[in-house]
Design an enzyme around this catalytic site. Structure first.
Site, mmCIF file in Angstrom:
data_model
loop_
_atom_site.group_PDB
_atom_site.id
_atom_site.type_symbol
_atom_site.label_atom_id
_atom_site.label_comp_id
_atom_site.label_asym_id
_atom_site.label_seq_id
_atom_site.Cartn_x
_atom_site.Cartn_y
_atom_site.Cartn_z
ATOM 1 N N HIS A 16 57.302 -23.226 29.251
ATOM 2 C CA HIS A 16 57.949 -24.374 29.680
ATOM 3 C C HIS A 16 57.219 -23.327 31.261
ATOM 4 C CE1 HIS A 16 62.319 -24.347 30.401
ATOM 5 N NE2 HIS A 16 61.973 -23.467 30.761
ATOM 6 N N CYS A 35 62.287 -18.193 36.464
ATOM 7 C CA CYS A 35 61.529 -19.718 35.840
ATOM 8 C C CYS A 35 60.302 -20.625 36.310
ATOM 9 C CB CYS A 35 63.425 -20.598 35.737
ATOM 10 S SG CYS A 35 64.072 -20.035 34.589
ATOM 11 N N HIS A 41 57.045 -18.695 30.182
ATOM 12 C CA HIS A 41 57.709 -18.262 29.828
ATOM 13 C C HIS A 41 58.276 -19.207 28.959
ATOM 14 C CE1 HIS A 41 60.559 -20.545 32.452
ATOM 15 N NE2 HIS A 41 61.738 -20.650 31.465
ATOM 16 N N HIS A 43 61.402 -20.349 24.911
ATOM 17 C CA HIS A 43 62.933 -20.616 24.449
ATOM 18 C C HIS A 43 63.014 -20.885 22.870
ATOM 19 C CE1 HIS A 43 64.463 -20.106 28.144
ATOM 20 N NE2 HIS A 43 63.643 -20.903 28.844
ATOM 21 N N ASP A 81 57.275 -28.123 18.134
ATOM 22 C CA ASP A 81 57.350 -26.631 17.937
ATOM 23 C C ASP A 81 56.087 -26.178 18.650
ATOM 24 O OD1 ASP A 81 58.775 -24.742 17.100
ATOM 25 O OD2 ASP A 81 57.141 -25.075 15.314
ATOM 26 N N HIS A 82 55.941 -24.757 19.304
ATOM 27 C CA HIS A 82 55.084 -24.080 20.044
ATOM 28 C C HIS A 82 54.336 -24.358 20.419
ATOM 29 C CE1 HIS A 82 56.339 -21.516 16.317
ATOM 30 N NE2 HIS A 82 56.129 -21.067 17.159
ATOM 31 N N GLU A 126 69.467 -24.138 25.479
ATOM 32 C CA GLU A 126 67.757 -22.984 25.584
ATOM 33 C C GLU A 126 68.269 -21.893 25.954
ATOM 34 O OE1 GLU A 126 65.232 -24.307 29.756
ATOM 35 O OE2 GLU A 126 67.261 -23.121 30.073
#
Length: 137
Positions: A16, A35, A41, A43, A81-82, A126
């Site tokens: 994100h 960020c 980037h 998590h 996810d991903h 996170e």
């Protein structure tokens, strides 16, 4: 009748960028720092969903954990996810994907699919040290 909480852990990886489209790059940088990286980037999010309610006298369950696990997979893991949350999801097209906002979105995706008498709590990590909790309105 006893009230019990049942929890399920899940995991998803997502990228994100924290920024507001209506702010300048400089203001976004001042507020969100690294960020705000235009290249995003990621998590490794850890999720704990807890449902609280009475034990069903027939089954002995508050909720069958398999139902909760399947719901989390369908509504959260398969969706996020991903993925790049800013780019690949409709939920964050116009919503800054902060941990706080992600937790609220997850709660809103899960709550309508669970029995109305159950309270729902979402805890989203996170990082191992940074996490948020949302229990509904």
């Amino acid at each position: 009748m006893p009230i019990v909480s049942v929890s399920r852990k899940a995991h998803f990886n997502a990228a994100h960028r924290l920024y507001r489209k209506d702010w300048s790059f400089e203001k976004n940088q001042a507020v969100f720092g690294k960020c705000n990286n235009p290249n995003f980037h990621g998590h490794n999010y850890e999720l704990i969903v807890t449902v609280t309610g009475p034990i069903d006298p027939e089954t002995g369950y508050v909720l069958d954990v398999k139902i909760l696990a399947d719901l989390i997979k369908e509504k959260v893991e398969d969706r996020f996810d991903h993925k790049n949350l800013n780019v690949d999801t409709v939920e964050f097209q116009d919503l800054n994907p902060t941990a706080e906002n992600i937790a609220v979105v997850i709660w809103n995706l899960l709550k309508p699919n669970l029995p109305s008498n159950l309270e729902v709590e979402v805890v989203l990590y996170e990082t191992p040290r940074n996490f948020v909790t949302y229990k509904g309105l």
